[in-house]
Design an enzyme around this catalytic site. Structure first.
Site, PDB file in Angstrom:
ATOM      1  N   GLN A 197      57.820  43.597  41.820  1.00 39.53           N
ATOM      2  CA  GLN A 197      56.806  43.289  40.791  1.00 39.53           C
ATOM      3  C   GLN A 197      56.245  44.558  40.160  1.00 39.53           C
ATOM      4  O   GLN A 197      55.816  44.544  39.009  1.00 39.53           O
ATOM      5  CB  GLN A 197      55.651  42.477  41.387  1.00 39.53           C
ATOM      6  CG  GLN A 197      55.999  41.042  41.743  1.00 39.53           C
ATOM      7  CD  GLN A 197      56.391  40.913  43.193  1.00 39.53           C
ATOM      8  OE1 GLN A 197      56.985  41.830  43.765  1.00 39.53           O
ATOM      9  NE2 GLN A 197      56.084  39.785  43.801  1.00 39.53           N
ATOM     10  N   ASP A 238      45.160  38.237  46.757  1.00 45.39           N
ATOM     11  CA  ASP A 238      45.489  36.807  46.688  1.00 45.39           C
ATOM     12  C   ASP A 238      44.451  35.958  47.396  1.00 45.39           C
ATOM     13  O   ASP A 238      44.363  34.756  47.165  1.00 45.39           O
ATOM     14  CB  ASP A 238      46.885  36.571  47.263  1.00 45.39           C
ATOM     15  CG  ASP A 238      47.917  37.182  46.346  1.00 45.39           C
ATOM     16  OD1 ASP A 238      48.165  38.396  46.453  1.00 45.39           O
ATOM     17  OD2 ASP A 238      48.425  36.462  45.463  1.00 45.39           O
ATOM     18  N   ASN A 248      46.943  40.705  50.219  1.00 45.78           N
ATOM     19  CA  ASN A 248      47.636  41.075  48.979  1.00 45.78           C
ATOM     20  C   ASN A 248      49.097  41.325  49.330  1.00 45.78           C
ATOM     21  O   ASN A 248      49.497  41.266  50.502  1.00 45.78           O
ATOM     22  CB  ASN A 248      46.981  42.298  48.323  1.00 45.78           C
ATOM     23  CG  ASN A 248      47.494  42.529  46.908  1.00 45.78           C
ATOM     24  OD1 ASN A 248      47.527  41.604  46.102  1.00 45.78           O
ATOM     25  ND2 ASN A 248      47.922  43.733  46.599  1.00 45.78           N
TER      26      ASN A 248
HETATM   27  C1  RUB Z   1      51.065  38.920  43.565  1.00 44.52           C
HETATM   28  C2  RUB Z   1      50.106  39.853  44.188  1.00 44.52           C
HETATM   29  C3  RUB Z   1      49.040  40.401  43.273  1.00 44.52           C
HETATM   30  C4  RUB Z   1      47.834  39.494  43.353  1.00 44.52           C
HETATM   31  C5  RUB Z   1      46.830  39.875  42.286  1.00 44.52           C
HETATM   32  O1  RUB Z   1      52.003  38.376  44.452  1.00 44.52           O
HETATM   33  O2  RUB Z   1      50.104  40.121  45.359  1.00 44.52           O
HETATM   34  O3  RUB Z   1      48.633  41.669  43.650  1.00 44.52           O
HETATM   35  O4  RUB Z   1      48.253  38.161  43.169  1.00 44.52           O
HETATM   36  O5  RUB Z   1      46.406  38.763  41.649  1.00 44.52           O
HETATM   37  P1  RUB Z   1      53.159  37.451  43.888  1.00 44.52           P
HETATM   38  P2  RUB Z   1      45.375  38.697  40.436  1.00 44.52           P
HETATM   39  O6  RUB Z   1      53.893  38.231  42.862  1.00 44.52           O
HETATM   40  O7  RUB Z   1      53.982  37.118  45.111  1.00 44.52           O
HETATM   41  O8  RUB Z   1      52.485  36.219  43.329  1.00 44.52           O
HETATM   42  O9  RUB Z   1      45.545  39.883  39.573  1.00 44.52           O
HETATM   43  O10 RUB Z   1      45.763  37.438  39.780  1.00 44.52           O
HETATM   44  O11 RUB Z   1      44.045  38.615  41.056  1.00 44.52           O
END
Ligand code: RUB
Length: 358
Positions: A197, A238, A248
């Site tokens: 990601q 998360d 996270n």
């Molecule tokens: C995503 C992840 C992000 C948080 C941040 O995991 O860990 O750091 O979701 O979220 P995945 P936000 O790609 O497995 O969903 O910015 O929405 O608070």
């Protein structure tokens, strides 16, 4: 809500929801149309949409789509329960489904109200992410002042930008705001194996916004910290428990340990919907998603001729383990950057700031 520059989804005139397919970025910019609750469930499970905030948004639209298609209250509630269970760790998903169910119940199952509520949730995220950006950029400025820096190096893990929560993200919102304020900021982007990601999404976002960044293999951060090349770390989350433990993307905990050892400020940025006020002791009590081992075995990328391809990077008979998240204990977190301001990762401080929600 119209199609926007910083939105990974938007509502079409007929009520279907169009999403940017994040599985294809940065190689292809394609969209998919969600016409049913099952489409929304599939998009969440398969990570066509991901990131805690956006998972919550698509869950909310999924509940609206379920209401649109289900013929009985029982089948609607069953579909909503399936949406609620589509991924386990990001609490925004459960939060959004519960909020939708409450409003739908209170407004006698009126479809238009359900759509309005789903749109409202994402419109609120826009305001929250703006506020997080401002509070976070203030911290960046104060670190620069304290260390007498003319430029700043920050590090982030995974993607917590506008692809993860509209309109500018959680962890990335302060970086965008700092850039807007004219601050010379450079972001170390953890690649974030196995789904990359960071390398695929955060780098794509920052590149489009003109923010200086460098992609680093996940294990590089500790070395950079030891050599004074990181002034601050911000990640998203998360789920954050009532006592300030933060789940996270897997690997966040190791960054927090390295930051702590090197006395580098380590912040978590999050909106209200990421708090789980019902839970304390995140290491023991947060359910952690385990995903397919294939995500470790197989990588996607482009061949020299530009064709997109998948490639196995492990021996054919080796096993792999793919745990999606880890929990950073509150003691390793310098502060939580929220839409209400910066709060200590500590139960008393969190309860004081959010007493109206408890
Ligand atoms: C995503 C992840 C992000 C948080 C941040 O995991 O860990 O750091 O979701 O979220 P995945 P936000 O790609 O497995 O969903 O910015 O929405 O608070």
């Amino acid at each position: 809500m119209k199609r926007g520059h910083y939105k990974p989804f938007w509502v079409l005139d007929n009520g279907d929801v169009e999403i940017i397919d994040q599985r294809l970025l940065p190689f292809e910019e394609k969209t998919v149309i969600l016409k049913s609750a099952d489409d929304a469930i599939h998009a969440i499970k398969d990570m066509a949409v991901r990131g805690a905030g956006v998972i919550g948004n698509i869950a909310a639209f999924g509940v609206y789509l379920a209401l649109r298609e289900c013929e009985s209250k029982a089948s609607f509630l069953d579909k909503a329960a399936q949406i609620r269970a589509s991924r386990p760790t990001a609490v925004n998903l459960m939060w959004a489904v519960d909020r939708m169910l409450k409003v739908i119940d209170e407004t006698s199952y009126e479809l238009a109200n359900a759509l309005d509520e789903a749109i409202l949730i994402s419109d609120e995220d826009v305001k929250r992410s703006l506020a997080i950006g401002n509070f976070g950029a203030d911290i960046i400025e104060s670190i620069m002042k304290e260390k007498n820096l003319s430029s700043i190096n920050v590090l982030t893990h995974c993607n917590a930008g506008w692809l993860a929560i509209v309109d500018s993200g959680t962890a990335l919102a302060p970086f965008y705001e700092a850039h807007n304020r004219g601050i010379d900021i450079h972001v170390w982007v953890d690649e974030t194996r196995p789904r990359n990601q960071g390398a695929n999404l955060t780098a794509w976002e920052l590149g489009r916004a003109g923010v200086k960044h460098t992609i680093i293999p996940d294990n590089t951060g500790g070395h950079l910290m030891q050599h004074d090349l990181v002034d601050m770390v911000i990640t998203g989350a998360d789920r954050v428990t009532r006592n300030g433990d933060a789940a996270n993307k897997i690997g966040t905990y190791l960054k927090a340990l390295a930051a702590n050892d090197n006395k580098i400020p380590f912040y978590i940025a999050l909106p209200e919907s990421t708090f789980d006020f019902e839970t304390v002791d995140g290491v023991t009590n947060i359910e952690i998603e385990e995903r397919s081992a294939d995500e470790v075995h197989i990588m996607r990328g482009t061949l020299p001729d530009g064709t997109i391809s998948e490639l196995r990077v492990t021996p054919p008979k080796s096993h792999a383990l793919n745990i999606g998240f880890d929990v950073t204990p509150a003691r390793l977190i310098t502060g939580l950057i929220t839409e209400r301001g910066v709060v200590k990762a500590d139960q008393e401080a969190i309860e004081t700031m959010y007493k109206d929600l408890l």
